[in-house]
Design a protein around this motif. Structure first.
Motif, PDB file in Angstrom:
ATOM      1  N   ALA A 229      14.230  17.216  38.155  1.00 18.58           N
ATOM      2  CA  ALA A 229      14.579  18.083  37.007  1.00 18.58           C
ATOM      3  C   ALA A 229      14.992  17.243  35.800  1.00 18.58           C
ATOM      4  O   ALA A 229      14.626  17.544  34.641  1.00 18.58           O
ATOM      5  N   ASP A 230      15.729  16.168  36.056  1.00 18.11           N
ATOM      6  CA  ASP A 230      16.110  15.284  34.927  1.00 18.11           C
ATOM      7  C   ASP A 230      14.875  14.646  34.304  1.00 18.11           C
ATOM      8  O   ASP A 230      14.756  14.552  33.073  1.00 18.11           O
ATOM      9  N   ALA A 231      13.921  14.229  35.139  1.00 18.65           N
ATOM     10  CA  ALA A 231      12.700  13.611  34.616  1.00 18.65           C
ATOM     11  C   ALA A 231      11.875  14.626  33.825  1.00 18.65           C
ATOM     12  O   ALA A 231      11.314  14.308  32.749  1.00 18.65           O
ATOM     13  N   ASP A 232      11.790  15.840  34.367  1.00 21.67           N
ATOM     14  CA  ASP A 232      11.034  16.881  33.647  1.00 21.67           C
ATOM     15  C   ASP A 232      11.673  17.167  32.285  1.00 21.67           C
ATOM     16  O   ASP A 232      10.958  17.400  31.290  1.00 21.67           O
ATOM     17  N   THR A 233      12.988  17.154  32.224  1.00 18.94           N
ATOM     18  CA  THR A 233      13.655  17.388  30.940  1.00 18.94           C
ATOM     19  C   THR A 233      13.336  16.281  29.955  1.00 18.94           C
ATOM     20  O   THR A 233      13.026  16.534  28.770  1.00 18.94           O
ATOM     21  N   VAL A 234      13.367  15.056  30.420  1.00 24.29           N
ATOM     22  CA  VAL A 234      13.043  13.926  29.524  1.00 24.29           C
ATOM     23  C   VAL A 234      11.593  14.030  29.038  1.00 24.29           C
ATOM     24  O   VAL A 234      11.275  13.838  27.844  1.00 24.29           O
ATOM     25  N   ALA A 235      10.687  14.361  29.944  1.00 24.52           N
ATOM     26  CA  ALA A 235       9.265  14.483  29.574  1.00 24.52           C
ATOM     27  C   ALA A 235       9.050  15.639  28.595  1.00 24.52           C
ATOM     28  O   ALA A 235       8.267  15.522  27.624  1.00 24.52           O
ATOM     29  N   ALA A 236       9.712  16.740  28.830  1.00 24.91           N
ATOM     30  CA  ALA A 236       9.561  17.889  27.938  1.00 24.91           C
ATOM     31  C   ALA A 236      10.071  17.557  26.540  1.00 24.91           C
ATOM     32  O   ALA A 236       9.460  17.930  25.524  1.00 24.91           O
ATOM     33  N   ARG A 237      11.187  16.866  26.498  1.00 19.77           N
ATOM     34  CA  ARG A 237      11.711  16.469  25.177  1.00 19.77           C
ATOM     35  C   ARG A 237      10.769  15.484  24.484  1.00 19.77           C
ATOM     36  O   ARG A 237      10.584  15.532  23.267  1.00 19.77           O
ATOM     37  N   ALA A 238      10.145  14.622  25.233  1.00 22.65           N
ATOM     38  CA  ALA A 238       9.156  13.701  24.654  1.00 22.65           C
ATOM     39  C   ALA A 238       7.956  14.474  24.124  1.00 22.65           C
ATOM     40  O   ALA A 238       7.414  14.147  23.050  1.00 22.65           O
ATOM     41  N   ASP A 239       7.548  15.501  24.889  1.00 20.93           N
ATOM     42  CA  ASP A 239       6.429  16.332  24.404  1.00 20.93           C
ATOM     43  C   ASP A 239       6.807  17.042  23.109  1.00 20.93           C
ATOM     44  O   ASP A 239       5.969  17.181  22.190  1.00 20.93           O
ATOM     45  N   VAL A 240       8.037  17.502  23.010  1.00 18.68           N
ATOM     46  CA  VAL A 240       8.486  18.144  21.765  1.00 18.68           C
ATOM     47  C   VAL A 240       8.455  17.155  20.617  1.00 18.68           C
ATOM     48  O   VAL A 240       8.000  17.477  19.502  1.00 18.68           O
ATOM     49  N   GLU A 241       8.900  15.956  20.838  1.00 18.20           N
ATOM     50  CA  GLU A 241       8.885  14.943  19.779  1.00 18.20           C
ATOM     51  C   GLU A 241       7.455  14.642  19.348  1.00 18.20           C
ATOM     52  O   GLU A 241       7.148  14.541  18.153  1.00 18.20           O
ATOM     53  N   THR A 242       6.575  14.528  20.328  1.00 13.89           N
ATOM     54  CA  THR A 242       5.166  14.254  20.007  1.00 13.89           C
ATOM     55  C   THR A 242       4.546  15.425  19.239  1.00 13.89           C
ATOM     56  O   THR A 242       3.810  15.228  18.263  1.00 13.89           O
ATOM     57  N   ALA A 243       4.814  16.629  19.682  1.00  3.31           N
ATOM     58  CA  ALA A 243       4.272  17.801  19.000  1.00  3.31           C
ATOM     59  C   ALA A 243       4.813  17.919  17.585  1.00  3.31           C
ATOM     60  O   ALA A 243       4.084  18.313  16.647  1.00  3.31           O
ATOM     61  N   THR A 244       6.083  17.551  17.400  1.00  3.08           N
ATOM     62  CA  THR A 244       6.667  17.590  16.058  1.00  3.08           C
ATOM     63  C   THR A 244       5.944  16.604  15.136  1.00  3.08           C
ATOM     64  O   THR A 244       5.613  16.933  13.983  1.00  3.08           O
ATOM     65  N   ARG A 245       5.694  15.418  15.637  1.00  2.85           N
ATOM     66  CA  ARG A 245       4.979  14.430  14.827  1.00  2.85           C
ATOM     67  C   ARG A 245       3.546  14.908  14.533  1.00  2.85           C
ATOM     68  O   ARG A 245       3.015  14.682  13.443  1.00  2.85           O
ATOM     69  N   GLU A 246       2.942  15.580  15.507  1.00  3.99           N
ATOM     70  CA  GLU A 246       1.587  16.085  15.292  1.00  3.99           C
ATOM     71  C   GLU A 246       1.584  17.177  14.207  1.00  3.99           C
ATOM     72  O   GLU A 246       0.682  17.217  13.353  1.00  3.99           O
ATOM     73  N   VAL A 247       2.585  18.015  14.236  1.00  5.35           N
ATOM     74  CA  VAL A 247       2.682  19.045  13.192  1.00  5.35           C
ATOM     75  C   VAL A 247       2.854  18.399  11.829  1.00  5.35           C
ATOM     76  O   VAL A 247       2.213  18.797  10.843  1.00  5.35           O
ATOM     77  N   GLU A 248       3.714  17.412  11.730  1.00  8.23           N
ATOM     78  CA  GLU A 248       3.917  16.729  10.444  1.00  8.23           C
ATOM     79  C   GLU A 248       2.638  16.073   9.962  1.00  8.23           C
ATOM     80  O   GLU A 248       2.307  16.111   8.761  1.00  8.23           O
ATOM     81  N   ALA A 249       1.886  15.454  10.883  1.00  7.33           N
ATOM     82  CA  ALA A 249       0.632  14.799  10.494  1.00  7.33           C
ATOM     83  C   ALA A 249      -0.394  15.812  10.007  1.00  7.33           C
ATOM     84  O   ALA A 249      -1.080  15.602   8.986  1.00  7.33           O
ATOM     85  N   THR A 250      -0.510  16.910  10.748  1.00  5.89           N
ATOM     86  CA  THR A 250      -1.480  17.916  10.329  1.00  5.89           C
ATOM     87  C   THR A 250      -1.062  18.601   9.018  1.00  5.89           C
ATOM     88  O   THR A 250      -1.927  18.972   8.210  1.00  5.89           O
ATOM     89  N   GLU A 251       0.243  18.764   8.835  1.00  7.90           N
ATOM     90  CA  GLU A 251       0.721  19.306   7.552  1.00  7.90           C
ATOM     91  C   GLU A 251       0.350  18.367   6.408  1.00  7.90           C
ATOM     92  O   GLU A 251      -0.074  18.801   5.327  1.00  7.90           O
ATOM     93  N   ALA A 252       0.488  17.060   6.616  1.00  9.21           N
ATOM     94  CA  ALA A 252       0.104  16.085   5.591  1.00  9.21           C
ATOM     95  C   ALA A 252      -1.393  16.147   5.325  1.00  9.21           C
ATOM     96  O   ALA A 252      -1.852  16.061   4.167  1.00  9.21           O
ATOM     97  N   GLU A 253      -2.169  16.306   6.424  1.00  4.95           N
ATOM     98  CA  GLU A 253      -3.612  16.418   6.234  1.00  4.95           C
ATOM     99  C   GLU A 253      -3.963  17.669   5.428  1.00  4.95           C
ATOM    100  O   GLU A 253      -4.856  17.639   4.575  1.00  4.95           O
TER     101      GLU A 253
END
Length: 419
Positions: free
Chosen positions: A229-253
């Motif tokens: 469960a701790d690992a899944d939480t860390v991975a999920a938070r990493a996915d959120v960070e990645t998705a946030t960066r993807e949103v920012e990149a696509t917004e810039a595009e």
């Protein structure tokens, strides 16, 4: 013997001869020298007498009031009266000579284009309508420029379409990125919930293990669930960070795509402006009449080069004037300008036919005088009869006699209008 008349005259002449009177004895040096000096003295006295009489004559000729005649005859410099007797209504104030000029006269020339004249459709005296074609110029240069600019417009429009498509694609990527971010955030929420549950189960299992309530194998199972469960939480938070960066990149595009679209649209506007200017120049190669009027002069012919910007090439094709609106330009002496005013009626007779009388109105007095002739120019508007064709008789530069009458001008139904 009795002497004759001629003999007596001869004797008298001989008696008047100075030789005989003076004698011929010059030996002493004095005998005949005093008579010439005597005559010279008498002549000098005579001239002195004449001079004295001349200088004494003004004093003798003084009048009883003590003023000399020369002083009385001297011209005075007193200013004339500001105004003479008031003129009666209908009285002719001034008869003046002047010349006819068009109220509206335009020199027709190409506008912003130059080239060889390929055709001419006018001549001196021709009546033309506004917009009627007068001449055409060789337009291949301007036609090619128009085609090039028109192609540039189409290319810019294609770039706009491409930029708009890129903007749409960027918007889709932004939407996908935001969806992925939402999913990642959901996974984080789930992972946190699982982590919280497994943590509580692990704490409970640890306490039971210490009390000997569960086996070691069961304790290890709760510990593993907590680690997962701790690992899944860390991975999920990493996915959120990645998705946030993807949103920012696509917004810039998407922002870049919008900027590209605006730039492409601006290029379309610039290309359209260049095309419209090229079209204007191409259209200006067809020279049309700017007003309704009569061609006064013809200054170019087919095959001639015309250029409004050149000094050594003809700049205009012809001059057109509206002969329905003519004016008489007059020179009024400055000392008589106060006798007239705008609005007075005038009678006009052309020297070509003084029997034809036209009506006119003194329209304006020019705001500046001609100091070389001490005159002020005035303009009289001519009212042609409605049944007279403009230019049929009265023509520019004709000599005209104008009678300014002391009464206001009133138009009649038979007069042409100046509207």
């Amino acid at each position: 013997m009795t002497p004759t008349v001629n003999g007596e005259l001869v004797n008298r002449v001989q008696q008047l001869r100075l030789d005989g009177q003076l004698g011929t004895d010059t030996g002493s040096g004095r005998g005949g020298s005093w008579v010439p000096w005597l005559l010279c003295g008498l002549l000098a006295l005579s001239w002195v007498g004449v001079g004295v009489r001349y200088y004494r004559q003004p004093s003798a000729a003084r009048t009883a009031d003590g003023v000399e005649p020369a002083a009385k005859a001297a011209p005075t410099t007193a200013a004339p009266a500001a105004s003479g007797p008031a003129a009666a209504p209908g009285e002719v104030l001034l008869p003046l000579k002047g010349n006819l000029i068009p109220y509206l006269q335009i020199a027709v020339s190409p506008r912003d284009v130059a080239g060889e004249i390929t055709s001419i459709t006018f001549w001196e005296g021709k009546r033309v309508k506004q917009g009627e074609t007068l001449a055409t110029l060789l337009n291949s240069q301007y036609a090619n420029r128009f085609k090039t600019d028109e192609a540039s417009v189409r290319s810019a429009e294609a770039q706009v379409s491409k930029a708009e498509a890129g903007e749409v694609a960027a918007a889709v990527r932004v939407a996908k990125a935001k969806s992925a971010l939402a999913a990642a955030e959901a996974r984080v929420t789930r992972a946190l919930a699982v982590q919280d549950r497994t943590t509580k189960d692990f704490e409970q299992a640890r306490q039971q293990r210490q009390a000997g309530g569960i086996s070691a194998q069961e304790y290890q199972k709760f510990d593993a669930d907590k680690l997962v469960a701790d690992a899944d939480t860390v991975a999920a938070r990493a996915d959120v960070e990645t998705a946030t960066r993807e949103v920012e990149a696509t917004e810039a595009e998407r922002t870049t795509s919008k900027a590209n679209t605006r730039a492409a649209k601006a290029e379309v506007s610039a290309a359209e402006s260049r095309r419209d200017e090229a079209k204007r120049l191409l259209d200006n190669c067809t020279i049309v009449a700017p007003i309704d009027g009569t061609v006064l002069t013809k200054k170019a012919d087919r095959g001639s080069l015309v250029s409004p910007a050149a000094f050594n090439v003809s700049a205009s094709l012809c001059e057109i004037a509206d002969l329905a609106k003519l004016e008489v330009e007059l020179d009024v002496p400055e000392r008589q300008i106060t006798r007239i005013r705008p609005g007075l009626e005038c009678q006009l007779m052309a020297d070509a036919d003084p029997a034809r009388v036209y009506r006119g109105v003194l329209h304006r007095v020019m705001p500046i005088a001609d100091d070389s002739k001490n005159v002020i120019k005035v303009r009289i508007r001519v009212f042609l009869p409605r049944d007279e064709e403009a230019g049929s008789f009265l023509k520019p530069r004709m000599s005209v006699t104008a009678m300014v009458i002391n009464r206001p001008f009133t138009p009649t139904p038979g007069d042409q209008t100046w509207e």
